[in-house]
Design a protein around this motif. Sequence first.
Motif, PDB file in Angstrom:
ATOM      1  N   GLU A  66     -13.796   8.500 -12.359  1.00 21.44           N
ATOM      2  CA  GLU A  66     -14.710   8.580 -13.498  1.00 21.44           C
ATOM      3  C   GLU A  66     -14.963   7.198 -14.090  1.00 21.44           C
ATOM      4  OE1 GLU A  66     -14.363  10.067 -18.120  1.00 21.44           O
ATOM      5  OE2 GLU A  66     -13.278  11.202 -16.598  1.00 21.44           O
ATOM      6  N   MET A  67     -13.891   6.421 -14.250  1.00 24.83           N
ATOM      7  CA  MET A  67     -14.019   5.091 -14.849  1.00 24.83           C
ATOM      8  C   MET A  67     -14.697   4.108 -13.903  1.00 24.83           C
ATOM      9  SD  MET A  67     -13.021   5.412 -17.889  1.00 24.83           S
ATOM     10  CE  MET A  67     -12.922   3.693 -18.392  1.00 24.83           C
ATOM     11  N   TYR A  68     -14.505   4.281 -12.601  1.00 18.29           N
ATOM     12  CA  TYR A  68     -15.171   3.436 -11.611  1.00 18.29           C
ATOM     13  C   TYR A  68     -16.683   3.478 -11.826  1.00 18.29           C
ATOM     14  CZ  TYR A  68     -16.862   1.936  -6.992  1.00 18.29           C
ATOM     15  OH  TYR A  68     -17.520   1.298  -5.972  1.00 18.29           O
ATOM     16  N   LEU A  69     -17.214   4.674 -11.941  1.00 16.73           N
ATOM     17  CA  LEU A  69     -18.653   4.825 -12.150  1.00 16.73           C
ATOM     18  C   LEU A  69     -19.088   4.265 -13.493  1.00 16.73           C
ATOM     19  CD1 LEU A  69     -19.206   8.432 -10.740  1.00 16.73           C
ATOM     20  CD2 LEU A  69     -19.608   6.263  -9.587  1.00 16.73           C
ATOM     21  N   LYS A  70     -18.297   4.516 -14.517  1.00 17.58           N
ATOM     22  CA  LYS A  70     -18.661   4.048 -15.858  1.00 17.58           C
ATOM     23  C   LYS A  70     -18.679   2.522 -15.934  1.00 17.58           C
ATOM     24  CE  LYS A  70     -17.247   8.017 -18.673  1.00 17.58           C
ATOM     25  NZ  LYS A  70     -16.355   8.474 -19.774  1.00 17.58           N
ATOM     26  N   PHE A  71     -17.677   1.892 -15.328  1.00 19.04           N
ATOM     27  CA  PHE A  71     -17.624   0.423 -15.351  1.00 19.04           C
ATOM     28  C   PHE A  71     -18.825  -0.183 -14.618  1.00 19.04           C
ATOM     29  CE2 PHE A  71     -12.792   0.579 -15.937  1.00 19.04           C
ATOM     30  CZ  PHE A  71     -12.844   0.121 -17.243  1.00 19.04           C
ATOM     31  N   ILE A  72     -19.138   0.342 -13.458  1.00 14.47           N
ATOM     32  CA  ILE A  72     -20.222  -0.243 -12.667  1.00 14.47           C
ATOM     33  C   ILE A  72     -21.580   0.025 -13.302  1.00 14.47           C
ATOM     34  CG2 ILE A  72     -21.455  -0.100 -10.457  1.00 14.47           C
ATOM     35  CD1 ILE A  72     -18.795   0.180  -9.076  1.00 14.47           C
ATOM     36  N   MET A  73     -21.770   1.222 -13.830  1.00 15.21           N
ATOM     37  CA  MET A  73     -23.073   1.586 -14.385  1.00 15.21           C
ATOM     38  C   MET A  73     -23.234   1.152 -15.848  1.00 15.21           C
ATOM     39  SD  MET A  73     -23.289   5.359 -12.551  1.00 15.21           S
ATOM     40  CE  MET A  73     -25.052   5.643 -12.683  1.00 15.21           C
TER      41      MET A  73
END
Length: 535
Positions: free
Chosen positions: A491-498
């Motif tokens: 979940e955080m992977y996507l949030k950080f990148i986006m």
Amino acid sequence: MARHKLKQSGAVLLAAAMAAAAAGCGGSSGDKPAADNGQEAAPKLTNLTYWVQAVSQVTATMKSYNEIEAYKELERVTGVKVDFQHPPQGQQATEQFNLMMTSDKLPDVIEYSWTGYPGGPEKAIKDGKIVKLNDLIDKYAPNFKKVLADHPDWKKEMMTDEGSIYGLPFIRSHEQLKVFLGPTIRKDWLDKLGLQLPTTIDEWYAVLKAFKERDPNGNGKPDEIPLYLAKGDVDTSTAFLGAFGINAGFYQEGGKVKYGPTDPKFKEFLTLMNKWYKEGLLDKDFATTDAKMLEAKITGGQIGSAVLYTGSGIGKYATLMKDKDKNFRLVAAPYPVLNKGDKQIWGYKDFSVAPTSAAISTSNKNPIETIKWLDYGYSEQGTLLFNFGKEGVSYTMQNGKPTFKPEVMNDPTGLPLIQSMSKHNRATFSGPFMLDIRFDEQYTNSPDQLESKKIWAAPTLEKKMPRTTPTKEESSRYASIMADINTYKDEMYLKFIMGAEPLDNFDKYVKTIQGMGLDEALKIQQSALERYAKR
């Protein structure tokens, strides 16, 4: 050639023995086939149910593995009739597997990545879901038994720390067969823009910027997607992340286990991906694009680079685009490093033994007949059948070498090679048999495909973990910890990148993962690594 050869006579004797066993088997049976040439009718068929996720190259032209020519022939040779049960693809398959495993009535054979069972394969045995196969193999599987005896390194990969063999796996019998995935790039776009194949992160940035700004597809629209990089590509191949010296999970340095997603270098990687995303260099829909959408974007001339396979990527798209765009050329690119001259450490090279294997469930009333049936795949005849299909239909023997027929290599209806072959064999994906180097020499036979294997074989993978398994005592705790960590991490992977989560919160993210029990998971992995070394 590292390929293991088995006696053809053994396979014939095995088939005869299996036919006799099938006649007296207590399982359900079908009608007797009609007798041929006045001979006695064949024995009644043993029926097996077989649960396995169907791959896209099969479902593109067929509804079930029952339609694959190899399985039609296997039924004729062994007298065993198989009812394949195919779950939906993707995450739904995992959900169906988990639901299925709560039942007391399971399919006879379950082909699955058993390291993904909560607690691992040993736990599946202890839970009474699948059968420990050691004794059955010793008594009734002479072909597979010989493979284990001849290759103790393979045996080490396919057993648990307790010494249990839980399934009959897909085996890559040659080093060349372990390399088949990596970064690819549109060489025709590079040539058009006067650019060289990128090798460093900075060179990749310059190329992706040019793809974005200089209209390499020539349609006058700013519709190019310079890089498609899904989270799964990072997890599996460590593409781009590997340049920072870590991976997306557990790895080891000098015998000590470490965890990549909490390393400060992971923040550097996320920062880079966030920058590329904001500048439109990454596909803005990378989190939701599926295989069909990706194919549409590649064949639509939008994607400049992506992590793809040798066969179902480079080979497939060369076929699909040969009449649509004569300039189209997708080639392998080296796994990038940070600085010129840096050693390539991370890439993708698979284990000899695949994690997916065919296990016999405890619901199976005919385990002896089933292990004999599975063992056929490791005989000389079984190797030919699963790699090449039925002799005379999909291949012929030429100078002692199985050679695919022209209509398979160049399907008259225009099917990509991977789909054409998959109508006859299982060698384009997986299954309980040994992959033959003679198959791969015909499957990945274009210069660009052959070159990809050399380019992607460069990383040392010196930090890669072997396929460890937790003990029964560790398993449920480890599974619980990592389920929570992986859900949060993804979940955080996507949030950080986006950009939905500021990268300034990376330290908070690390502390959250540590609070979920990361240290305990690291200890479990450390113990598992030490046990693996003693197998």
